[in-house]
Design an enzyme around this catalytic site. Sequence first.
Site, PDB file in Angstrom:
ATOM      1  N   TYR A 148      -3.537  15.912  21.495  1.00  0.00           N
ATOM      2  CA  TYR A 148      -4.887  16.147  21.302  1.00  0.00           C
ATOM      3  C   TYR A 148      -5.640  15.858  22.643  1.00  0.00           C
ATOM      4  O   TYR A 148      -6.501  16.821  23.006  1.00  0.00           O
ATOM      5  CB  TYR A 148      -5.458  15.514  20.088  1.00  0.00           C
ATOM      6  CG  TYR A 148      -6.947  15.881  19.960  1.00  0.00           C
ATOM      7  CD1 TYR A 148      -7.374  16.910  19.402  1.00  0.00           C
ATOM      8  CD2 TYR A 148      -8.035  15.047  20.276  1.00  0.00           C
ATOM      9  CE1 TYR A 148      -8.654  17.353  19.078  1.00  0.00           C
ATOM     10  CE2 TYR A 148      -9.235  15.304  20.035  1.00  0.00           C
ATOM     11  CZ  TYR A 148      -9.753  16.557  19.280  1.00  0.00           C
ATOM     12  OH  TYR A 148     -10.880  16.870  19.180  1.00  0.00           O
ATOM     13  N   SER A 190     -13.814  17.723  23.477  1.00  0.00           N
ATOM     14  CA  SER A 190     -13.726  16.593  22.942  1.00  0.00           C
ATOM     15  C   SER A 190     -14.003  15.535  23.994  1.00  0.00           C
ATOM     16  O   SER A 190     -13.618  15.508  25.120  1.00  0.00           O
ATOM     17  CB  SER A 190     -12.555  16.400  22.093  1.00  0.00           C
ATOM     18  OG  SER A 190     -12.495  15.051  21.513  1.00  0.00           O
TER      19      SER A 190
END
Length: 254
Positions: free
Chosen positions: A159, A146
């Site tokens: 995350y 990501s």
Amino acid sequence: MPSRRRFEERSVIVTGAASGIGRETAVRFAREGALVTVADIDAEGARRTVEAITADGGAARACRTDVSDPDAVRAMVDGAAEAYGGPHVLHNNAYWAPLGRTVADTTLPEWDRTIDTTLKSVFLGCKYAIPRMVAAGGGVIVNTASTAGLVATPSFAAYMAAKGGVIALTRSVAFDYGKDGIRCNAVAPGLIRTPATDPVFRDRDRLDFLTDKLVLGHAGEPKDIAEAVLYLAGDESRFMTGQTIAVDGGRLIA
């Protein structure tokens, strides 16, 4: 131009394939001839992905998998090998993370679940797939990272840590197994509209923050990531390993 059937008879595993990026990627692999193992903890969603593939003339099987469970991941890999051979391609795509959590706000169960589902799952997939890939003469691993593993975004601590780990693990696998015929790369999505990111799109402040940083001015779609995954999995990228490709609408340059 690459052949539409560039993955003919190759055994491909896609985790988190019940919806979103995983489903789109699984469908596109199948359209190019792959024999796809559709893995997800959501058994019904995995079944619907398989139905979409078979309705399109492709070959696929569903595999209910908790990617944080070593026994489940080992069974996923073994099942794919028994059904289709290989595996020749592994796309580690599954993730989970709480939104709107700084380090201080993140509970220990949230931290553990994020690391287990988003990072440990990649470790487990690689751990159990690589020996079979080596025995089969080589293979390709594509991990979903990501842009949050590369630059900061507000209140997303667990995350960001997990995706940063995915990027580092991608390099480690590439370095250790390149001479065994294993390539390992990652794709780093930016803002992509999927069922899993629906909370982001409903959070106006966060959405404005992210959209303002997109040079192209709009979010991406699952197909944008799927195309990058197939490129990294295919022979067109045969001299690439250990890399992370951002597909982010210009997020990283803004």
